[in-house]
Design a protein around this motif. Structure first.
Motif, short mmCIF file in Angstrom:
data_model
loop_
_atom_site.label_atom_id
_atom_site.label_comp_id
_atom_site.label_asym_id
_atom_site.label_seq_id
_atom_site.Cartn_x
_atom_site.Cartn_y
_atom_site.Cartn_z
N SER A 155 1.05 -1.40 0.03
CA SER A 155 0.02 0.00 0.06
C SER A 155 0.61 1.19 0.03
CB SER A 155 -0.83 -0.08 1.21
OG SER A 155 -0.30 0.03 2.30
N SER B 118 2.40 0.76 -3.96
CA SER B 118 1.75 1.62 -4.77
C SER B 118 2.50 2.77 -5.50
CB SER B 118 0.58 2.60 -3.73
OG SER B 118 -0.08 3.42 -4.55
N PRO C 197 -5.47 0.01 -1.01
CA PRO C 197 -5.04 0.40 0.50
C PRO C 197 -6.20 0.70 1.42
CG PRO C 197 -3.62 1.18 -1.31
CD PRO C 197 -4.82 0.78 -2.16
#
Length: 528
Positions: free
Chosen positions: A245, A249, A478
């Motif tokens: 996350s 990401s 997330p």
């Protein structure tokens, strides 16, 4: 009083410091000889799942790597660590553990090379006026609110609606810490100090900052990197521990940028996915803890409270996110270092900043503080373990909310370790990490066709993330996960989606003069 018993990371068998271990995350991962995926250097070794190569570095490590033929990557190798240690450390992909005494830059840098370092971070609103557009950028990301594909056209309208709804409360939080996030200012200072440290180590480089959701955006940093003609790029997420996350990401965004740019395709570059095991980082954190403990009247009685940013439990249990394992090992390594300094305080680890209805990593910071207060803990030192810069999670959530909760729970003495920021030994160790990674920078691919299929010489981001997802499923988003079908999560979110639809319908009915409810007389004209 019953305090948690300190535990320590299992150490690997002692090995010569004049060796390095070449790890790769997947046994079936094929890559060109001069593009290793991850290097774990020097004394403390972390073995990832898959094969490894151990070689002497009494000369140049690059020559040794070449000498150890690529075919040896597929050969049977004797494990360097015990099974118990391997279980604890197997997720530590790409962690550069300790600096080497060898100058690895000489063999790989030429007078024509222009080195760049890209620092990746989340970003934050710098003024109160920035809060709502920052939130819009956050929620407009499909990785944050993932809508079914047929409703993807609603992504931005929904982001606008949610950001406007949440902005007032968020502004209150940022107002309480001075009117905006200090993250950009601190990250810019870290970049400048890192540049100076690299220069002092005879490696001139430009350091760039790329934020995920606010200025300077990652795209802006990449454009500047291209304008400056960088030929070797080290990508350094400012997250010590890897999570799908955070670092994941950012790397997924970076991959999408690289795929579409011929210049980036041919530029040599490499990534440091996580670096929580580095000796310099561990010592820097230990230094700060030791210093803050001295501010208490009875330092030995202080509970060391590590508070990390949480992630949804599904990340770890379903997607195989290594974040929890890396966080626990990081705490063990810090306590191990403190023990060498005769500091044997009780300690615990908890997770903060949870949002939404889904279950997050436990124990939760707020609940743990209350429990410790009930057990009679009177002195507590909070350590923001997953943060290297001060921002709203440290300045408002820890310094205000958790401090207040601690005092209400019977804890009389409160302290907090500052984030590392520009602490000199920390910056110097980041510079060492950059220098150590330079020999392993490589071009994205030989052909344009191959270039569109992968990101970095560490392999593609998908392959990097797949190391943590044994079933190769799509990684969860997330914050908010939209699922369909007869599952517990799906039922929760299907119900919330229905409620959202009803609320939106009521909103339009109330604000639209010719709505059905008005025509039927259900809503009076005064509500128009």
């Amino acid at each position: 009083m019953n305090f948690p018993t300190p535990t320590h990371a299992t150490s690997s068998p002692s090995t010569s410091s004049s060796s390095y271990t070449l790890n790769h995350a997947s046994p079936n991962f094929n890559r060109p000889p001069l593009s290793p995926q991850a290097i774990c250097t020097s004394q403390k070794k972390s073995l990832c799942s898959g094969a490894h190569v151990e070689a002497s570095v009494n000369s140049n490590p690059v020559k040794n790597y070449i000498a150890a033929s690529f075919s040896s990557l597929r050969s049977e190798a004797k494990p360097l660590v015990s099974k118990q240690s391997l279980k604890k450390r197997m997720f530590s992909v790409g962690a550069l553990v300790a600096r080497t005494d060898q100058d690895v830059s000489d063999a790989t840098l030429t007078s024509d090379d222009k080195i760049g370092v890209l620092l990746l971070n989340l970003g934050g609103p710098e003024t109160l006026e920035d809060v709502q557009p920052f939130l819009f950028n956050l929620f407009a990301d499909p990785d944050i609110i993932r809508l079914p594909r047929i409703f993807s056209f609603l992504q931005k309208p929904l982001a606008q609606f949610v950001s406007v709804l949440r902005a007032p409360k968020s502004r209150e939080g940022y107002a309480s810490i001075g009117g905006g996030s200090p993250l950009r200012r601190i990250t810019d200072a870290q970049a400048e100090d890192l540049k100076k440290s690299l220069l002092e180590k005879n490696v001139p480089a430009e350091v760039y900052v790329g934020m995920r959701y606010w200025h300077p955006f990652t795209e802006e940093a990449i454009e500047q990197i291209k304008k400056d003609g960088v030929t070797k790029l080290v990508v350094l997420p400012l997250y010590p521990q890897f999570s799908i996350s955070t670092s994941g990401s950012s790397l997924r965004l970076l991959e999408s940028i690289f795929r579409e740019d011929e210049y980036l395709v041919n530029m040599q570059h490499t990534v440091l996915p996580s670096w929580y095991q580095r000796e310099g980082y561990i010592k820097a954190m230990s230094n700060l803890i030791e210093k803050e403990l001295k501010s208490f009247d009875c330092p030995k009685e202080v509970m060391i409270f590590f508070s990390a940013h949480g992630v949804p439990l599904a990340y770890v249990e379903e997607a195989g996110d290594p974040y929890k394992a890396e966080m626990e090992e990081c705490v063990d390594l810090i306590m191990e270092e403190l023990e060498t300094r005769k500091i044997r305080n009780p300690f615990t680890l908890a997770y903060q900043s949870r949002v939404g209805p889904v279950e997050w990593l436990k124990p939760y910071t707020d609940e743990t503080i209350v429990e410790l207060g009930k057990k009679g803990v009177k002195s507590m030192l909070a350590v923001p373990i997953s943060f290297v810069s001060e921002h709203i999670e440290t300045l408002e959530e820890i310094d205000v909310e958790y401090k207040e909760l601690a005092l209400e729970s019977g804890i009389e003495n409160w302290g907090r370790v500052p984030a590392l920021g520009c602490e000199p030994s920390f910056i110097s160790d980041l510079a060492d990490a950059v220098i150590e990674s330079l020999p392993y920078a490589g071009a994205m691919a030989v052909s344009s066709l191959e270039a569109r299929q992968s990101l970095v010489p560490l392999g593609s981001v998908q392959e990097l993330l797949a190391a943590y997802d044994s079933q190769n499923r799509e990684l969860p988003s997330p914050v908010i996960v939209w699922e369909w079908g007869l599952t517990k999560s799906a039922e929760t979110w299907n119900g919330r989606a229905a409620m959202l639809a009803v609320l939106l319908l009521l909103f339009f009915e109330v604000t639209t003069p010719d709505s059905v409810f008005h025509q039927w007389g259900i809503l009076s004209p005064s509500l128009r």
